[in-house]
Enzyme design. Structure first.
Site, PDB file in Angstrom:
ATOM      1  N   MET A 124       0.835  -1.200   0.000  1.00  0.00           N
ATOM      2  CA  MET A 124       0.000   0.000   0.000  1.00  0.00           C
ATOM      3  C   MET A 124       0.878   1.262   0.000  1.00  0.00           C
ATOM      4  SD  MET A 124      -3.441  -0.875   2.074  1.00  0.00           S
ATOM      5  CE  MET A 124      -2.824  -0.617   3.716  1.00  0.00           C
ATOM      6  N   LEU A 158       6.745   3.226   1.584  1.00  0.00           N
ATOM      7  CA  LEU A 158       7.590   2.045   1.745  1.00  0.00           C
ATOM      8  C   LEU A 158       8.690   2.233   2.783  1.00  0.00           C
ATOM      9  CD1 LEU A 158       7.915   1.141  -2.048  1.00  0.00           C
ATOM     10  CD2 LEU A 158       6.244   0.285  -0.383  1.00  0.00           C
ATOM     11  N   HIS A 207       9.065  -3.577   3.400  1.00  0.00           N
ATOM     12  CA  HIS A 207       8.638  -3.755   2.005  1.00  0.00           C
ATOM     13  C   HIS A 207       9.838  -4.068   1.106  1.00  0.00           C
ATOM     14  CE1 HIS A 207       5.574  -0.681   3.482  1.00  0.00           C
ATOM     15  NE2 HIS A 207       4.797  -1.681   3.117  1.00  0.00           N
ATOM     16  N   GLN A 254     -10.398  -2.864   1.893  1.00  0.00           N
ATOM     17  CA  GLN A 254      -9.943  -3.493   3.136  1.00  0.00           C
ATOM     18  C   GLN A 254      -9.983  -2.550   4.333  1.00  0.00           C
ATOM     19  OE1 GLN A 254      -5.963  -4.307   1.364  1.00  0.00           O
ATOM     20  NE2 GLN A 254      -5.159  -3.769   3.375  1.00  0.00           N
ATOM     21  N   ASP A 290       2.219  -9.116   8.878  1.00  0.00           N
ATOM     22  CA  ASP A 290       0.755  -9.281   8.779  1.00  0.00           C
ATOM     23  C   ASP A 290       0.488 -10.781   8.704  1.00  0.00           C
ATOM     24  OD1 ASP A 290      -0.210  -6.321   8.226  1.00  0.00           O
ATOM     25  OD2 ASP A 290       1.626  -6.638   7.093  1.00  0.00           O
TER      26      ASP A 290
HETATM   27  P1  AMP Z   1       1.420  -2.881   3.492  1.00  0.00           P
HETATM   28  O1  AMP Z   1       1.985  -1.828   2.596  1.00  0.00           O
HETATM   29  O2  AMP Z   1       1.422  -2.515   4.926  1.00  0.00           O
HETATM   30  O3  AMP Z   1       0.119  -3.429   2.993  1.00  0.00           O
HETATM   31  O4  AMP Z   1       2.435  -4.103   3.404  1.00  0.00           O
HETATM   32  C1  AMP Z   1       2.810  -4.667   2.171  1.00  0.00           C
HETATM   33  C2  AMP Z   1       3.610  -5.907   2.418  1.00  0.00           C
HETATM   34  O5  AMP Z   1       4.756  -5.595   3.200  1.00  0.00           O
HETATM   35  C3  AMP Z   1       2.831  -6.963   3.202  1.00  0.00           C
HETATM   36  O6  AMP Z   1       3.166  -8.241   2.713  1.00  0.00           O
HETATM   37  C4  AMP Z   1       3.341  -6.763   4.603  1.00  0.00           C
HETATM   38  O7  AMP Z   1       3.237  -7.909   5.410  1.00  0.00           O
HETATM   39  C5  AMP Z   1       4.784  -6.426   4.331  1.00  0.00           C
HETATM   40  N1  AMP Z   1       5.362  -5.722   5.485  1.00  0.00           N
HETATM   41  C6  AMP Z   1       4.866  -4.627   6.118  1.00  0.00           C
HETATM   42  N2  AMP Z   1       5.633  -4.297   7.177  1.00  0.00           N
HETATM   43  C7  AMP Z   1       6.633  -5.210   7.222  1.00  0.00           C
HETATM   44  C8  AMP Z   1       7.755  -5.422   8.080  1.00  0.00           C
HETATM   45  N3  AMP Z   1       7.995  -4.643   9.123  1.00  0.00           N
HETATM   46  N4  AMP Z   1       8.572  -6.469   7.822  1.00  0.00           N
HETATM   47  C9  AMP Z   1       8.340  -7.286   6.771  1.00  0.00           C
HETATM   48  N5  AMP Z   1       7.306  -7.140   5.918  1.00  0.00           N
HETATM   49  C10 AMP Z   1       6.470  -6.121   6.134  1.00  0.00           C
END
Ligand code: AMP
Length: 286
Positions: free
Chosen positions: A33, A36, A40, A64, A153
């Site tokens: 989302m 970054l 990410h 969501q 997540d």
């Molecule tokens: P989001 O932008 O929050 O929807 O996250 C996108 C992807 O990055 C998802 O697969 C998350 O689980 C992963 N993600 C978010 N924060 C972290 C983190 N601290 N460590 C590893 N992966 C992450």
């Protein structure tokens, strides 16, 4: 570093994907989302290790978010994100408009039944239906060989593993460890919301989880006692706990005892002011 190519429509993705196949290249997909951070970027770097080409997606998915959640104020930085994607090895970034993903008359949704129950699924009704729908759409569009997601997540990762398997999407779902700040706080785009005081209090989440992990490794298998240990730092920091639960790491079934040789997971969600943070950790008893 080359600046990644930005794709805006499903047709552009299909042309990109066909071209890639013609060249016999393997594709890794990293849905995000945006806004970054290292979490990410770790997914993109691993994608580059596993495949020839990495595509990232940046889409703040309205489906969501609940009606009283942070959709309208979710942090954004497209310019900065594109630079970071390029540095982490993504050569293509898909940034569709909400009206492209959900045009007028849109009516098809994906629900994953069991692992969506309880935890964030219980506290955020419709959340995983939104996640499962957008991820299914992205996987069907890109048809990647591998798709990478963070364990940060954890319930979402289980939902995505289930839908990829059940819908026979032919993609390998890879989960990677949570990337943390030096003091233990799990990286999250939402950390930017935190005041200095709340940032300090937010440490109680990972503190509680690591106390539980240490106790389990020391032989404590009783979930009620482990949960009490995990809650102590949160109570002390006066953090409003949404849930803190120990579940089976694969099925997410609730547990009363952690069993040796059977991976368990503790998952927590808590509010720091208006900001809701989540975290989780593996628990193993010897
Ligand atoms: P989001 O932008 O929050 O929807 O996250 C996108 C992807 O990055 C998802 O697969 C998350 O689980 C992963 N993600 C978010 N924060 C972290 C983190 N601290 N460590 C590893 N992966 C992450």
């Amino acid at each position: 570093m080359t600046t990644p190519r930005v794709l805006k429509t499903p047709d552009e993705v299909r042309w990109f994907e066909r071209d890639l196949r013609r060249r016999g290249q393997r594709l890794a997909l990293v849905p995000t989302m945006g806004f970054l951070h290292e979490g990410h970027l770790s997914l993109m770097r691993e994608g580059r290790v596993r495949c020839d080409v990495v595509a990232a997606t940046i889409f703040v998915n309205p489906a969501q978010f609940g009606p009283n959640e942070d959709l309208s104020r979710y942090p954004r930085d497209q310019e900065g994100d594109l630079t970071k994607c390029g540095q982490a090895g993504a050569s293509v970034v898909y940034c569709p408009e909400p009206s492209t993903v959900y045009p007028p008359g849109y009516q098809t949704y994906v629900s994953v039944e069991q692992v969506s129950q309880g935890l964030c699924g219980g506290r955020r009704p419709g959340h995983f239906r939104g996640v499962a729908t957008v991820v299914t759409k992205l996987l069907s569009l890109f048809r990647p060989d591998v798709a990478l997601f963070g364990e940060k997540d954890y319930q979402q990762l289980q939902v995505i593993k289930a839908l990829a398997k059940d819908l026979e999407l032919g993609v390998e779902i890879v989960g990677l460890p949570t990337v943390r700040e030096a003091d233990g706080l799990a990286m999250s785009s939402r950390n930017v919301y935190l005041s200095a005081e709340d940032r300090a209090r937010a440490l109680s989440l990972s503190k509680g989880l690591f106390a539980m992990k240490a106790a389990a490794e020391g032989g404590e298998a009783n979930v009620a006692r482990l949960v009490a240990l995990g809650l102590a730092p949160l109570t002390q920091a006066k953090v409003k706990v949404d849930y803190l639960e120990v579940r089976d790491a694969d099925t997410l079934a609730p547990l009363t005892t952690v069993t040796s040789g059977r991976p368990a997971r503790v998952l927590v969600a808590a509010f720091l002011g208006a900001t809701r943070l989540i975290d989780n950790l593996a628990l193993t008893v010897p």
